[in-house]
Design a protein around this motif. Sequence first.
Motif, mmCIF file in Angstrom:
data_model
loop_
_atom_site.group_PDB
_atom_site.id
_atom_site.type_symbol
_atom_site.label_atom_id
_atom_site.label_comp_id
_atom_site.label_asym_id
_atom_site.label_seq_id
_atom_site.Cartn_x
_atom_site.Cartn_y
_atom_site.Cartn_z
ATOM 1 N N HIS A 181 36.420 29.144 44.541
ATOM 2 C CA HIS A 181 36.060 28.731 43.177
ATOM 3 C C HIS A 181 36.722 29.626 42.121
ATOM 4 N N PHE A 182 37.015 30.857 42.505
ATOM 5 C CA PHE A 182 37.656 31.775 41.561
ATOM 6 C C PHE A 182 39.080 31.350 41.214
ATOM 7 N N ALA A 183 39.635 30.432 41.957
ATOM 8 C CA ALA A 183 41.001 29.965 41.718
ATOM 9 C C ALA A 183 41.006 28.664 40.913
ATOM 10 N N ALA A 184 40.003 28.457 40.079
ATOM 11 C CA ALA A 184 39.871 27.192 39.346
ATOM 12 C C ALA A 184 41.076 26.896 38.446
ATOM 13 N N ARG A 185 41.761 27.920 37.980
ATOM 14 C CA ARG A 185 42.939 27.675 37.130
ATOM 15 C C ARG A 185 44.119 27.142 37.931
ATOM 16 N N MET A 186 44.104 27.383 39.243
ATOM 17 C CA MET A 186 45.217 26.957 40.076
ATOM 18 C C MET A 186 44.866 25.802 41.012
ATOM 19 N N LEU A 187 43.595 25.652 41.323
ATOM 20 C CA LEU A 187 43.164 24.615 42.263
ATOM 21 C C LEU A 187 42.306 23.569 41.554
ATOM 22 N N PRO A 188 42.802 22.359 41.404
ATOM 23 C CA PRO A 188 42.002 21.313 40.763
ATOM 24 C C PRO A 188 40.668 21.081 41.483
ATOM 25 N N GLU A 189 40.658 21.279 42.811
ATOM 26 C CA GLU A 189 39.418 21.110 43.567
ATOM 27 C C GLU A 189 38.364 22.114 43.117
ATOM 28 N N ALA A 190 38.796 23.322 42.835
ATOM 29 C CA ALA A 190 37.862 24.356 42.390
ATOM 30 C C ALA A 190 37.287 24.009 41.023
ATOM 31 N N ALA A 191 38.124 23.517 40.137
ATOM 32 C CA ALA A 191 37.632 23.112 38.815
ATOM 33 C C ALA A 191 36.629 21.973 38.938
ATOM 34 N N ARG A 192 36.906 21.016 39.830
ATOM 35 C CA ARG A 192 35.960 19.911 40.041
ATOM 36 C C ARG A 192 34.655 20.416 40.645
ATOM 37 N N ALA A 193 34.740 21.350 41.563
ATOM 38 C CA ALA A 193 33.534 21.894 42.186
ATOM 39 C C ALA A 193 32.676 22.631 41.160
ATOM 40 N N ILE A 194 33.305 23.398 40.292
ATOM 41 C CA ILE A 194 32.558 24.121 39.256
ATOM 42 C C ILE A 194 31.911 23.135 38.290
ATOM 43 N N ALA A 195 32.611 22.084 37.946
ATOM 44 C CA ALA A 195 32.020 21.050 37.078
ATOM 45 C C ALA A 195 30.820 20.403 37.759
ATOM 46 N N ALA A 196 30.911 20.181 39.059
ATOM 47 C CA ALA A 196 29.790 19.594 39.802
ATOM 48 C C ALA A 196 28.599 20.544 39.823
ATOM 49 N N ILE A 197 28.857 21.836 39.936
ATOM 50 C CA ILE A 197 27.775 22.832 39.891
ATOM 51 C C ILE A 197 27.080 22.760 38.537
#
Length: 70
Positions: free
Chosen positions: A30-46
């Motif tokens: 999740h700390f890689a949200a700037r580089m991984l679109p999946e991480a950004a989506r996961a954080i939005a889901a949280i």
Amino acid sequence: CEARAFQERACAAGVALELQEWPGMFHVWHFAARMLPEAARAIAAIGEFVRQQVPIYQRQSSAKSLFRAA
């Protein structure tokens, strides 16, 4: 899997919980949200889950929608 065991115990205790598994992701990805679109989506889901579960966020969302409509 420890996460599934935790989910089972938490749900049995009446805790609202949603377990999402993201295959292929590494630890603390999740700390890689700037580089991984999946991480950004996961954080939005949280964030969405928290807004649904915490009453103060539900009230604030309702108030904001009233102001937008005006």
